[in-house]
Design a protein around this motif. Sequence first.
Motif, PDB file in Angstrom:
ATOM      1  N   PRO A  21      57.032  48.296  26.051  1.00 41.45           N
ATOM      2  CA  PRO A  21      57.295  47.578  27.511  1.00 41.45           C
ATOM      3  C   PRO A  21      57.192  47.992  28.958  1.00 41.45           C
ATOM      4  CG  PRO A  21      59.330  47.548  26.291  1.00 41.45           C
ATOM      5  CD  PRO A  21      58.833  48.919  25.516  1.00 41.45           C
ATOM      6  N   GLU A  22      58.095  49.072  29.132  1.00 39.86           N
ATOM      7  CA  GLU A  22      57.846  50.063  30.140  1.00 39.86           C
ATOM      8  C   GLU A  22      56.764  50.453  30.769  1.00 39.86           C
ATOM      9  OE1 GLU A  22      57.465  53.227  27.575  1.00 39.86           O
ATOM     10  OE2 GLU A  22      58.370  51.518  27.056  1.00 39.86           O
ATOM     11  N   GLY A  27      57.256  40.463  32.349  1.00 36.27           N
ATOM     12  CA  GLY A  27      57.051  39.104  31.909  1.00 36.27           C
ATOM     13  C   GLY A  27      56.073  39.562  31.168  1.00 36.27           C
ATOM     14  N   ALA A  28      55.575  40.511  31.166  1.00 34.53           N
ATOM     15  CA  ALA A  28      54.697  40.699  30.132  1.00 34.53           C
ATOM     16  C   ALA A  28      54.920  40.458  28.835  1.00 34.53           C
ATOM     17  CB  ALA A  28      53.601  42.262  29.770  1.00 34.53           C
ATOM     18  N   THR A 118      56.750  55.879  34.938  1.00 39.05           N
ATOM     19  CA  THR A 118      58.424  56.010  33.705  1.00 39.05           C
ATOM     20  C   THR A 118      58.623  55.192  33.616  1.00 39.05           C
ATOM     21  OG1 THR A 118      56.938  58.072  34.402  1.00 39.05           O
ATOM     22  CG2 THR A 118      58.916  58.116  32.838  1.00 39.05           C
ATOM     23  N   VAL A 119      59.654  55.169  34.336  1.00 41.59           N
ATOM     24  CA  VAL A 119      60.707  53.859  34.607  1.00 41.59           C
ATOM     25  C   VAL A 119      60.913  53.204  35.123  1.00 41.59           C
ATOM     26  CG1 VAL A 119      63.000  54.038  35.065  1.00 41.59           C
ATOM     27  CG2 VAL A 119      62.187  56.121  34.871  1.00 41.59           C
ATOM     28  N   ARG A 120      59.770  51.834  34.892  1.00 41.90           N
ATOM     29  CA  ARG A 120      59.591  50.371  35.023  1.00 41.90           C
ATOM     30  C   ARG A 120      60.597  49.602  34.921  1.00 41.90           C
ATOM     31  NH1 ARG A 120      54.478  49.126  35.082  1.00 41.90           N
ATOM     32  NH2 ARG A 120      55.351  47.554  36.594  1.00 41.90           N
ATOM     33  N   ASN A 121      62.651  49.959  34.740  1.00 38.96           N
ATOM     34  CA  ASN A 121      63.291  49.286  34.737  1.00 38.96           C
ATOM     35  C   ASN A 121      64.259  50.161  36.007  1.00 38.96           C
ATOM     36  OD1 ASN A 121      65.648  47.327  34.546  1.00 38.96           O
ATOM     37  ND2 ASN A 121      65.878  47.147  32.455  1.00 38.96           N
ATOM     38  N   PRO A 122      64.881  49.518  36.725  1.00 39.09           N
ATOM     39  CA  PRO A 122      65.518  50.425  37.589  1.00 39.09           C
ATOM     40  C   PRO A 122      66.981  50.234  37.168  1.00 39.09           C
ATOM     41  CG  PRO A 122      64.834  48.228  38.626  1.00 39.09           C
ATOM     42  CD  PRO A 122      64.001  48.145  37.701  1.00 39.09           C
ATOM     43  N   GLU A 123      67.523  50.137  36.263  1.00 36.31           N
ATOM     44  CA  GLU A 123      68.533  50.179  35.949  1.00 36.31           C
ATOM     45  C   GLU A 123      68.895  51.270  35.120  1.00 36.31           C
ATOM     46  OE1 GLU A 123      69.134  46.321  33.397  1.00 36.31           O
ATOM     47  OE2 GLU A 123      70.304  45.514  34.902  1.00 36.31           O
ATOM     48  N   ASN A 124      66.738  51.482  34.152  1.00 35.73           N
ATOM     49  CA  ASN A 124      66.989  52.968  33.706  1.00 35.73           C
ATOM     50  C   ASN A 124      67.155  53.948  34.164  1.00 35.73           C
ATOM     51  OD1 ASN A 124      66.956  51.591  31.335  1.00 35.73           O
ATOM     52  ND2 ASN A 124      65.067  51.025  31.188  1.00 35.73           N
TER      53      ASN A 124
END
Length: 306
Positions: A21-22, A27-28, A118-124
């Motif tokens: 998903p990243e 929303g995908a 590589t890191v699409r979610n800022p929390e990661n």
Amino acid sequence: MTAGDPLQFRLRIDEMIAAHPELFPPGAERGWRTKDSYISKKQGIKIRRIEIGGVSHTVRPSFVMPYTTDMTDDAENALFLRKFDVPFWAIARIFGKNPMHWQRTEQSLGRNSIVGTTVRNPENLPKHIVADEKHTSLGGGKAYVATTVAEECFLGASVTEDAGEESLGQAYGKYREEARNADPDYAPETVNTDGWKATRNARKKLFPSATLILCFLHTFIGIRNCTKKSSEKFMTKSSESCGTAIMLRTDPLFRRESDDSPNGRRKSPSLPQSPKKSPKCGKISLTSPLHMIFRGRTERAICPNA
């Protein structure tokens, strides 16, 4: 290739969204639709576009270079020669096309954000990172690749011609720029380095709130260089214990291997006495227990999730 078959294409995209998903916009996972398709004028292959949340995105096959400049297999050998500073006109003579084509192909490799792809979610975004320079050559001269690593993944790699504080600051600053595009307030908690002063100063300026930690291996090497030849047997035994401890990923296991505890654990002997302070030893006390020196400098780096 599944782009030619609408059903196979949809199944493939759904499979990739579930597995990675990243790689897709937010929303995908809630759904998407096929927008249209076209034939690439450069490569003559079919390219499809999908729509997620009202925004169109192009899906290109992995065997095509960025911006469809070339096929990956065709460009691999040509770009390999650039490692040895082979000019574009010579590459064009061997592999065909023209010098500008190969220059555009090379330039397109660095257009994407390493952190952003590589890191699409800022929390990661990682809280604990490692910084080091890879010595290499560029155009017949010495160069350095300032790398930023976390969670067994390269998140930054920028080339600089010298290892001074200013140059390294610009090179390492690329990682900060890309990370803060994802999270404007991003700052790591710790930065692990090999002790190079320019690296430490550059990192401190980029992330003033981060704690700088000396590399476990370089800590041990520093202590080893301070000991006398008569202590060789002791250092050999200590290196074996440290080698085991450094591979442990959890705080309890690390403590079990390195702590001098009263509950039957292995005890680390003190280093031999030194009658005089060696100028090479700096602030390291040769009378301190070896494991205490290691723990004070490296425990947070080795066990970041503890």
